[in-house]
Design a protein around this motif. Structure first.
Motif, PDB file in Angstrom:
ATOM      1  N   ASP A  54      48.009 -22.360  71.025  1.00 46.83           N
ATOM      2  CA  ASP A  54      46.327 -22.035  71.123  1.00 46.83           C
ATOM      3  C   ASP A  54      45.467 -22.687  70.374  1.00 46.83           C
ATOM      4  O   ASP A  54      44.595 -23.041  71.372  1.00 46.83           O
ATOM      5  CB  ASP A  54      46.249 -20.781  71.324  1.00 46.83           C
TER       6      ASP A  54
ATOM      7  N   ARG B  68      49.891 -15.810  71.088  1.00 50.04           N
ATOM      8  CA  ARG B  68      48.852 -16.685  70.845  1.00 50.04           C
ATOM      9  C   ARG B  68      48.977 -17.392  69.427  1.00 50.04           C
ATOM     10  O   ARG B  68      49.768 -16.231  68.895  1.00 50.04           O
ATOM     11  CB  ARG B  68      47.269 -16.408  70.939  1.00 50.04           C
TER      12      ARG B  68
ATOM     13  N   SER C 128      38.253 -12.708  69.089  1.00 43.39           N
ATOM     14  CA  SER C 128      39.504 -12.793  70.422  1.00 43.39           C
ATOM     15  C   SER C 128      39.199 -12.351  71.188  1.00 43.39           C
ATOM     16  O   SER C 128      39.176 -12.743  72.600  1.00 43.39           O
ATOM     17  CB  SER C 128      40.250 -12.063  69.727  1.00 43.39           C
ATOM     18  N   GLU C 129      37.836 -11.197  70.942  1.00 36.47           N
ATOM     19  CA  GLU C 129      37.367 -10.067  72.417  1.00 36.47           C
ATOM     20  C   GLU C 129      36.989 -11.091  73.277  1.00 36.47           C
ATOM     21  O   GLU C 129      36.301 -11.005  74.133  1.00 36.47           O
ATOM     22  CB  GLU C 129      36.541  -9.434  71.772  1.00 36.47           C
ATOM     23  N   HIS C 130      35.591 -11.740  72.824  1.00 35.76           N
ATOM     24  CA  HIS C 130      34.593 -12.535  73.255  1.00 35.76           C
ATOM     25  C   HIS C 130      35.446 -13.872  73.949  1.00 35.76           C
ATOM     26  O   HIS C 130      34.641 -15.154  74.678  1.00 35.76           O
ATOM     27  CB  HIS C 130      33.339 -12.693  72.346  1.00 35.76           C
ATOM     28  N   TYR C 131      36.348 -14.026  72.876  1.00 37.69           N
ATOM     29  CA  TYR C 131      37.086 -15.277  73.551  1.00 37.69           C
ATOM     30  C   TYR C 131      36.126 -16.871  72.994  1.00 37.69           C
ATOM     31  O   TYR C 131      36.139 -17.535  73.832  1.00 37.69           O
ATOM     32  CB  TYR C 131      37.928 -16.029  74.723  1.00 37.69           C
ATOM     33  N   GLU C 132      35.223 -16.754  72.054  1.00 31.80           N
ATOM     34  CA  GLU C 132      34.003 -17.479  71.524  1.00 31.80           C
ATOM     35  C   GLU C 132      34.854 -17.766  70.308  1.00 31.80           C
ATOM     36  O   GLU C 132      35.218 -17.067  69.072  1.00 31.80           O
ATOM     37  CB  GLU C 132      33.297 -17.118  71.856  1.00 31.80           C
TER      38      GLU C 132
ATOM     39  N   THR D  76      48.730 -12.122  67.648  1.00 27.65           N
ATOM     40  CA  THR D  76      49.018 -14.010  67.247  1.00 27.65           C
ATOM     41  C   THR D  76      49.434 -13.992  65.759  1.00 27.65           C
ATOM     42  O   THR D  76      49.057 -13.373  64.648  1.00 27.65           O
ATOM     43  CB  THR D  76      47.130 -14.113  66.574  1.00 27.65           C
TER      44      THR D  76
ATOM     45  N   LYS E 225      33.319 -21.735  74.291  1.00 25.50           N
ATOM     46  CA  LYS E 225      33.879 -20.547  75.182  1.00 25.50           C
ATOM     47  C   LYS E 225      35.277 -21.252  74.769  1.00 25.50           C
ATOM     48  O   LYS E 225      35.842 -21.452  75.651  1.00 25.50           O
ATOM     49  CB  LYS E 225      33.156 -20.433  76.434  1.00 25.50           C
ATOM     50  N   LEU E 226      35.836 -20.138  74.494  1.00 27.57           N
ATOM     51  CA  LEU E 226      37.620 -21.214  75.132  1.00 27.57           C
ATOM     52  C   LEU E 226      38.657 -20.855  76.414  1.00 27.57           C
ATOM     53  O   LEU E 226      39.300 -21.427  75.996  1.00 27.57           O
ATOM     54  CB  LEU E 226      38.601 -20.237  73.640  1.00 27.57           C
ATOM     55  N   ASP E 227      38.322 -19.784  77.194  1.00 26.03           N
ATOM     56  CA  ASP E 227      38.429 -19.899  78.644  1.00 26.03           C
ATOM     57  C   ASP E 227      37.763 -21.020  78.824  1.00 26.03           C
ATOM     58  O   ASP E 227      37.931 -21.020  80.749  1.00 26.03           O
ATOM     59  CB  ASP E 227      38.544 -18.609  79.103  1.00 26.03           C
TER      60      ASP E 227
ATOM     61  N   TYR F 112      35.274 -17.155  64.981  1.00 19.67           N
ATOM     62  CA  TYR F 112      36.296 -16.529  65.833  1.00 19.67           C
ATOM     63  C   TYR F 112      36.346 -15.120  66.048  1.00 19.67           C
ATOM     64  O   TYR F 112      36.803 -14.424  65.810  1.00 19.67           O
ATOM     65  CB  TYR F 112      37.264 -17.185  65.732  1.00 19.67           C
TER      66      TYR F 112
END
Ligand SMILES: [Fe+2]
Length: 265
Positions: free
Chosen positions: A175, A138, A220-224, A107, A237-239, A218
């Protein structure tokens, strides 16, 4: 990577103490500008000495990065534009700040100074163009002012956001962009702490008195990313697509409570 993001602490030493206390739980702490409080009875120079010391202490706890905000401007550069000289000198104590960038686990984080004139604005544009060329999985930006025409810059009656930032986001599509500056945006009707500009997630941490300060967490593993403030707890949730109203949570997600320092944390 787990990050804590704060902004607009404005010389609130109890809030800095809280960040120092919490910092060891995070891989990175992002302080998104406006360290100084121009309305304080404490002399600005004295504030800067104390704040630089706080940043040095924080740096001993975990990795940190920061950028200047409009309250941090303390002098003029050779071209006569306002600049934050005290923050320009943070590199001497090993704190990445204005004009810099760091890379963590793929990142790239670009640190955008508060630009107060066309020359500094052009230099920031060049910095972004250079960083656009760097390899990365990212790309995050830290830019004190939020972007124009977004709930994250809504004052309650108009957008106080940065038009140049909006253009840069549309050009480079980072991002995430972390901001502050318009303290009330997350707390006003039609305002928010989170928005999307194209594919870019943009954030305004918000500002209120007391401990803990408004903050983002934040992972990165949970992308939250979770927003915690006196207005409660919200997360995106970033995805997933951004849904409004952003759902409120009774409790932070379990991952955000790991290694909690104190019940007030
Ligand atoms: Fe501020």
């Amino acid at each position: 990577m787990r990050c804590l993001i704060v902004a607009d602490l404005h010389y609130s030493l109890p809030q800095y103490d809280w960040v120092v206390q919490e910092a060891p739980r995070y891989d990175l702490v992002i302080l998104a500008g406006d360290h100084v409080d121009l309305s304080s009875a404490v002399d600005g120079r004295a504030q800067m000495v104390v704040l630089a010391k706080y940043l040095e202490v924080l740096k001993g706890k975990t990795r940190i990065v920061t950028v200047s905000g409009n309250h941090d401007l303390d002098s003029r550069d050779e071209q006569g534009e306002k600049t934050s000289r005290w923050m320009n000198e943070l590199h001497t104590i090993g704190v990445p700040s204005d004009d810099g960038s760091i890379e963590i686990d793929g990142t790239l984080i670009t640190l955008c100074r508060w630009w107060d004139g066309p020359l500094a604005q052009a230099r920031l544009g060049e910095q972004l163009a250079r960083d656009a060329q760097k390899p990365k999985q990212r790309w995050f930006w830290v830019h004190h002012a939020p972007c124009y025409d977004s709930p994250t810059s809504w004052s309650g009656s108009k957008s106080l956001g940065d038009k140049a930032l909006l253009e840069w986001i549309n050009t480079y599509r980072p991002d995430m962009v972390f901001s502050g500056h318009v303290h009330q945006s997350p707390f006003t009707k039609a305002g928010s702490w989170v928005d999307r500009v194209g594919t870019t997630w943009v954030f305004n941490v918000g500002q209120h008195p007391g401990v803990p300060p408004a903050h983002l967490v934040y992972d990165s593993e949970h992308y939250e990313i979770v927003w915690m403030s006196m207005a409660g707890i919200q997360s995106v949730k970033l995805d997933h697509p951004l849904v409004r109203p952003v759902p409120r949570l009774a409790m932070p997600p379990a991952w955000a409570l790991e290694n909690e320092v104190s019940a007030t944390g």
